[in-house]
Design a protein around this motif. Structure first.
Motif, mmCIF file in Angstrom:
data_model
loop_
_atom_site.group_PDB
_atom_site.id
_atom_site.type_symbol
_atom_site.label_atom_id
_atom_site.label_comp_id
_atom_site.label_asym_id
_atom_site.label_seq_id
_atom_site.Cartn_x
_atom_site.Cartn_y
_atom_site.Cartn_z
ATOM 1 N N THR A 164 0.839 -1.204 0.000
ATOM 2 C CA THR A 164 0.000 0.000 0.000
ATOM 3 C C THR A 164 0.871 1.250 0.000
ATOM 4 O O THR A 164 0.616 2.205 -0.745
ATOM 5 C CB THR A 164 -0.931 0.009 1.233
ATOM 6 O OG1 THR A 164 -1.815 -1.115 1.176
ATOM 7 C CG2 THR A 164 -1.757 1.289 1.272
ATOM 8 N N ALA A 165 1.918 1.240 0.829
ATOM 9 C CA ALA A 165 2.824 2.390 0.883
ATOM 10 C C ALA A 165 3.515 2.605 -0.462
ATOM 11 O O ALA A 165 3.617 3.745 -0.943
ATOM 12 C CB ALA A 165 3.854 2.178 1.994
ATOM 13 N N ALA A 166 3.973 1.504 -1.074
ATOM 14 C CA ALA A 166 4.653 1.628 -2.364
ATOM 15 C C ALA A 166 3.729 2.188 -3.436
ATOM 16 O O ALA A 166 4.124 3.037 -4.248
ATOM 17 C CB ALA A 166 5.197 0.264 -2.793
ATOM 18 N N GLU A 167 2.474 1.735 -3.447
ATOM 19 C CA GLU A 167 1.509 2.218 -4.432
ATOM 20 C C GLU A 167 1.241 3.710 -4.277
ATOM 21 O O GLU A 167 0.930 4.405 -5.248
ATOM 22 C CB GLU A 167 0.191 1.445 -4.283
ATOM 23 C CG GLU A 167 0.286 -0.011 -4.726
ATOM 24 C CD GLU A 167 -0.917 -0.823 -4.279
ATOM 25 O OE1 GLU A 167 -1.799 -0.253 -3.597
ATOM 26 O OE2 GLU A 167 -0.972 -2.025 -4.599
ATOM 27 N N ARG A 168 1.375 4.208 -3.060
ATOM 28 C CA ARG A 168 1.101 5.612 -2.785
ATOM 29 C C ARG A 168 2.374 6.464 -2.795
ATOM 30 O O ARG A 168 2.324 7.658 -2.485
ATOM 31 C CB ARG A 168 0.403 5.744 -1.430
ATOM 32 C CG ARG A 168 -1.007 5.176 -1.426
ATOM 33 C CD ARG A 168 -1.600 5.159 -0.035
ATOM 34 N NE ARG A 168 -2.998 4.783 -0.063
ATOM 35 C CZ ARG A 168 -4.008 5.638 -0.105
ATOM 36 N NH1 ARG A 168 -3.770 6.945 -0.145
ATOM 37 N NH2 ARG A 168 -5.256 5.217 -0.120
ATOM 38 N N GLY A 169 3.506 5.840 -3.120
ATOM 39 C CA GLY A 169 4.757 6.576 -3.138
ATOM 40 C C GLY A 169 5.258 6.955 -1.771
ATOM 41 O O GLY A 169 6.029 7.916 -1.625
ATOM 42 N N GLU A 170 4.856 6.201 -0.756
ATOM 43 C CA GLU A 170 5.268 6.480 0.621
ATOM 44 C C GLU A 170 6.443 5.598 1.008
ATOM 45 O O GLU A 170 6.666 4.535 0.421
ATOM 46 C CB GLU A 170 4.100 6.226 1.581
ATOM 47 C CG GLU A 170 2.871 7.071 1.310
ATOM 48 C CD GLU A 170 1.672 6.642 2.127
ATOM 49 O OE1 GLU A 170 0.631 7.302 2.023
ATOM 50 O OE2 GLU A 170 1.771 5.638 2.877
ATOM 51 N N GLU A 171 7.166 6.030 2.022
ATOM 52 C CA GLU A 171 8.250 5.220 2.553
ATOM 53 C C GLU A 171 7.678 3.982 3.222
ATOM 54 O O GLU A 171 6.659 4.059 3.931
ATOM 55 C CB GLU A 171 9.068 6.029 3.552
ATOM 56 C CG GLU A 171 10.265 5.284 4.130
ATOM 57 C CD GLU A 171 11.053 6.133 5.104
ATOM 58 O OE1 GLU A 171 11.960 5.600 5.769
ATOM 59 O OE2 GLU A 171 10.747 7.342 5.205
ATOM 60 N N ALA A 172 8.307 2.837 3.009
ATOM 61 C CA ALA A 172 7.810 1.593 3.613
ATOM 62 C C ALA A 172 7.918 1.676 5.128
ATOM 63 O O ALA A 172 8.990 1.997 5.664
ATOM 64 C CB ALA A 172 8.604 0.408 3.088
ATOM 65 N N PRO A 173 6.832 1.408 5.852
ATOM 66 C CA PRO A 173 6.884 1.474 7.311
ATOM 67 C C PRO A 173 7.536 0.229 7.902
ATOM 68 O O PRO A 173 7.648 -0.809 7.234
ATOM 69 C CB PRO A 173 5.409 1.546 7.701
ATOM 70 C CG PRO A 173 4.716 0.771 6.617
ATOM 71 C CD PRO A 173 5.493 1.058 5.353
ATOM 72 N N ALA A 174 7.952 0.333 9.148
ATOM 73 C CA ALA A 174 8.456 -0.842 9.864
ATOM 74 C C ALA A 174 7.303 -1.814 10.095
ATOM 75 O O ALA A 174 6.136 -1.400 10.182
ATOM 76 C CB ALA A 174 9.064 -0.423 11.191
ATOM 77 N N PRO A 175 7.577 -3.110 10.174
ATOM 78 C CA PRO A 175 6.508 -4.068 10.464
ATOM 79 C C PRO A 175 5.795 -3.716 11.771
ATOM 80 O O PRO A 175 6.413 -3.242 12.726
ATOM 81 C CB PRO A 175 7.258 -5.407 10.583
ATOM 82 C CG PRO A 175 8.502 -5.215 9.773
ATOM 83 C CD PRO A 175 8.882 -3.778 9.963
ATOM 84 N N LEU A 176 4.499 -3.945 11.794
ATOM 85 C CA LEU A 176 3.718 -3.653 12.997
ATOM 86 C C LEU A 176 4.027 -4.656 14.099
ATOM 87 O O LEU A 176 4.099 -5.865 13.834
ATOM 88 C CB LEU A 176 2.229 -3.709 12.693
ATOM 89 C CG LEU A 176 1.628 -2.596 11.849
ATOM 90 C CD1 LEU A 176 0.140 -2.872 11.645
ATOM 91 C CD2 LEU A 176 1.836 -1.247 12.508
ATOM 92 N N PRO A 177 4.181 -4.207 15.333
ATOM 93 C CA PRO A 177 4.305 -5.152 16.442
ATOM 94 C C PRO A 177 2.938 -5.758 16.762
ATOM 95 O O PRO A 177 1.914 -5.072 16.663
ATOM 96 C CB PRO A 177 4.817 -4.293 17.595
ATOM 97 C CG PRO A 177 4.297 -2.923 17.291
ATOM 98 C CD PRO A 177 4.275 -2.808 15.787
ATOM 99 N N MET A 178 2.924 -7.012 17.148
ATOM 100 C CA MET A 178 1.650 -7.666 17.436
ATOM 101 C C MET A 178 0.909 -6.995 18.581
ATOM 102 O O MET A 178 -0.334 -7.037 18.637
ATOM 103 C CB MET A 178 1.878 -9.148 17.738
ATOM 104 C CG MET A 178 0.603 -9.953 17.935
ATOM 105 S SD MET A 178 -0.430 -10.053 16.437
ATOM 106 C CE MET A 178 0.305 -11.500 15.658
#
Length: 271
Positions: A164-178
């Motif tokens: 989703t971030a890549a499609e919007r041209g955003e920086e990839a976020p860190a994986p979410l913690p559970m």
């Protein structure tokens, strides 16, 4: 499959603990969500409205609760005799007030007048009869005794969020913690993301559970527990991939058939 981790939250919407083993009681894990915070009029306050509450780390020693946080010295909670009724999703539940000292401590953290309440008798609150029996009970969790999530499902969600971030041209976020999803039990080696959606009964170690329904998620999952600020994920991406009936879904709710103990590493079986 195996039980990867166990979590409980002494105060609803405050920080939680990961533990190696836990006692499963009819209304949830021992010590889980027996306290909650209200405004001065008795309405429930959660981290949805006041994210700073996540900075409170409640410590439980037997029946003794101690509040710790970044703003004040630790405070041992001493409930008083005052009882009031709080509306828990349409069900009135009698709760014991925890006194002025706890109210002042939490009000300073929240930045508004609040009070701490205690469910001294966990048999008071029934489960939604549409998903349980008349005998089923739940503590102060949103609706059901336990919440189960899987690491396979989170890995898939993290992949979707990155796309989703890549499609919007955003920086990839860190994986979410559970812990964003505040589960009680997290399962490893399921094999297929979101396979738990189809489960109806499950055994963890020596304890069997009924699956009531999936867990619809709210803005609480968007709060960064390091900064206490709200973002768009995971709700934005869940709405793209996991939306139905006007809600977004992650995890499943459980009701235990009987008390017992569970521990990290326990085998998990679908019944």
């Amino acid at each position: 499959m195996k039980l990867a981790s166990i979590h409980f939250y002494p105060v609803k919407s405050a920080a939680g603990h990961e533990v190696h083993e836990a006692e499963v009681q009819p209304w949830g894990l021992a010590g889980d969500r027996r306290y909650l915070i209200t405004d001065e009029h008795g309405g429930i306050i959660t981290a949805r409205e006041e994210p700073s509450l996540l900075a409170c780390l409640p410590l439980l020693d037997g029946d003794t609760l101690t509040l710790t946080g970044p703003h004040a010295a630790p405070l041992r909670v001493v409930p008083d005799s005052a009882i009031s009724t709080v509306d828990m999703r349409g069900t009135p539940v009698a709760l014991t007030d925890c006194g002025d000292a706890a109210a002042r401590w939490l009000s300073e953290l929240a930045g508004r007048p609040v009070r701490l309440k205690w469910l001294d008798d966990p048999t008071r609150r029934p489960v939604n009869p549409a998903y349980g029996t008349p005998e089923d009970r739940v503590s102060l969790a949103d609706a059901y005794p336990l919440l189960l999530t899987s690491n396979d499902s989170l890995a898939q969600l993290d992949d979707w969020i990155a796309k989703t971030a890549a499609e919007r041209g955003e920086e990839a976020p860190a994986p979410l913690p559970m812990h964003r999803f505040r589960p009680n039990v997290v399962i490893d080696d399921v094999g297929t993301p979101f396979a738990e959606d189809e489960w109806r009964r499950v055994r963890i170690g020596e304890v069997t559970f009924r699956v009531t329904k999936g867990c619809d998620r709210c803005v609480l999952t968007t709060i960064d527990t390091a900064t206490y600020t709200k973002g768009k994920e995971p709700i934005r991406t869940l709405a793209k991939h996991r939306r139905r009936d006007g809600k977004v879904w992650f995890g499943i709710n459980l009701i235990p058939d009987a008390p017992g103990r569970i521990a990290q590493g326990d085998s998990v079986a679908i019944l």
